[in-house]
Design an enzyme around this catalytic site. Structure first.
Site, short mmCIF file in Angstrom:
data_model
loop_
_atom_site.label_atom_id
_atom_site.label_comp_id
_atom_site.label_asym_id
_atom_site.label_seq_id
_atom_site.Cartn_x
_atom_site.Cartn_y
_atom_site.Cartn_z
N GLN A 71 0.84 -1.20 0.00
CA GLN A 71 0.00 0.00 0.00
C GLN A 71 0.87 1.25 0.00
O GLN A 71 1.97 1.25 0.53
CB GLN A 71 -0.90 0.01 1.24
CG GLN A 71 -2.01 -1.03 1.18
CD GLN A 71 -2.80 -1.04 2.47
OE1 GLN A 71 -3.38 -0.03 2.87
NE2 GLN A 71 -2.82 -2.18 3.13
N1 GTP Z 1 -7.11 -13.61 -10.94
C1 GTP Z 1 -6.03 -13.63 -10.17
N2 GTP Z 1 -6.07 -13.10 -8.93
C2 GTP Z 1 -4.96 -13.14 -8.18
C3 GTP Z 1 -3.74 -13.72 -8.65
N3 GTP Z 1 -2.81 -13.60 -7.68
C4 GTP Z 1 -3.42 -12.97 -6.65
N4 GTP Z 1 -4.71 -12.69 -6.94
C5 GTP Z 1 -5.70 -12.03 -6.08
O1 GTP Z 1 -5.32 -10.69 -5.89
C6 GTP Z 1 -5.71 -10.23 -4.58
C7 GTP Z 1 -4.54 -9.62 -3.86
O2 GTP Z 1 -3.58 -10.63 -3.58
P1 GTP Z 1 -2.50 -10.48 -2.41
O3 GTP Z 1 -1.57 -11.63 -2.54
O4 GTP Z 1 -3.16 -10.27 -1.11
O5 GTP Z 1 -1.79 -9.12 -2.84
P2 GTP Z 1 -0.54 -8.41 -2.19
O6 GTP Z 1 0.38 -8.04 -3.30
O7 GTP Z 1 0.03 -9.25 -1.10
O8 GTP Z 1 -1.18 -7.06 -1.58
P3 GTP Z 1 -0.65 -6.18 -0.33
O9 GTP Z 1 -0.38 -7.12 0.79
O10 GTP Z 1 -1.75 -5.20 -0.01
O11 GTP Z 1 0.58 -5.46 -0.79
C8 GTP Z 1 -6.31 -11.46 -3.87
O12 GTP Z 1 -7.70 -11.39 -3.97
C9 GTP Z 1 -5.75 -12.62 -4.68
O13 GTP Z 1 -6.58 -13.76 -4.63
C10 GTP Z 1 -3.73 -14.28 -9.97
O14 GTP Z 1 -2.72 -14.80 -10.49
N5 GTP Z 1 -4.88 -14.19 -10.68
#
Ligand code: GTP
Ligand code: MG
Length: 165
Positions: A71
């Site tokens: 974020q």
């Molecule tokens: N369709 C799709 N959704 C994905 C994929 N990888 C992650 N997501 C979705 O994207 C959203 C965010 O994923 P996170 O892994 O929590 O993202 P993050 O990068 O850790 O986010 P922060 O912790 O806020 O920095 C979740 O709802 C996941 O299920 C993918 O390859 N395809």
């Protein structure tokens, strides 16, 4: 006794830990990728506040993986994780065209940082399952990866939900 000592020293030597940081904008899929690596499973995630850290062992090589919250308010503290980092995994949400410019800014800010001068960069073009997403080649071009000469880098398309890539 000597044998034991040598065995211990040898294992210490071989099991050296390599530090990896996983960065990228919020919602890119960093935490999902970390747990896909760790357990071959999709976990339910919520936005990461601070970081998650997990150890992954691949062929007797230990990687300490730091998954850092993406974020906007958290990005200014990414640099507190940089010391001794050998690998940067930059996760890109391939459907998020609007914010690729911000990712680009963050990438070049990192590459210019003293503590990361020896780090190699792996860029994951994530969410390749989404219709209309950018390809790894498009992302590579936009991020002008070919201009990066002072760090080894590689871009890989993937889908954290299926573990592909
Ligand atoms: N369709 C799709 N959704 C994905 C994929 N990888 C992650 N997501 C979705 O994207 C959203 C965010 O994923 P996170 O892994 O929590 O993202 P993050 O990068 O850790 O986010 P922060 O912790 O806020 O920095 C979740 O709802 C996941 O299920 C993918 O390859 N395809
Ligand atoms: Mg996260």
């Amino acid at each position: 006794m000597m044998g034991l000592i040598f065995a211990k020293l040898w294992s210490l030597f071989c099991n050296q830990e390599h530090k990896v940081i996983i960065v990228g904008l919020d919602n890119a899929g960093k935490t999902t990728i970390l747990y896909q690596f760790l357990m071959n499973e999709v976990v339910h995630t919520s936005p990461t506040i601070g970081s998650n850290v997990e150890e992954i062992v691949v062929k007797n090589t230990h990687f300490l993986m730091w998954d850092i919250g993406g974020q906007e308010s958290l990005r200014s503290s990414w640099n507190t994780y940089y010391s001794n980092t050998e690998f940067i995994i930059l996760v890109v949400d391939s459907i998020d065209r609007e914010r690729l410019a911000i990712t680009k800014e963050e990438l070049y800010r990192m590459l210019a940082h003293e503590d990361l001068r020896k780090a190699a960069v792996l860029i994951f073009a994530n969410k390749q399952d989404m219709k209309g997403c950018m390809t790894a080649a498009e992302i590579s071009k936009y991020l002008t990866l070919s201009s990066i000469k002072d760090h080894p880098w590689h871009i890989q398309s993937c889908c954290a939900l299926t573990g592909e890539g």
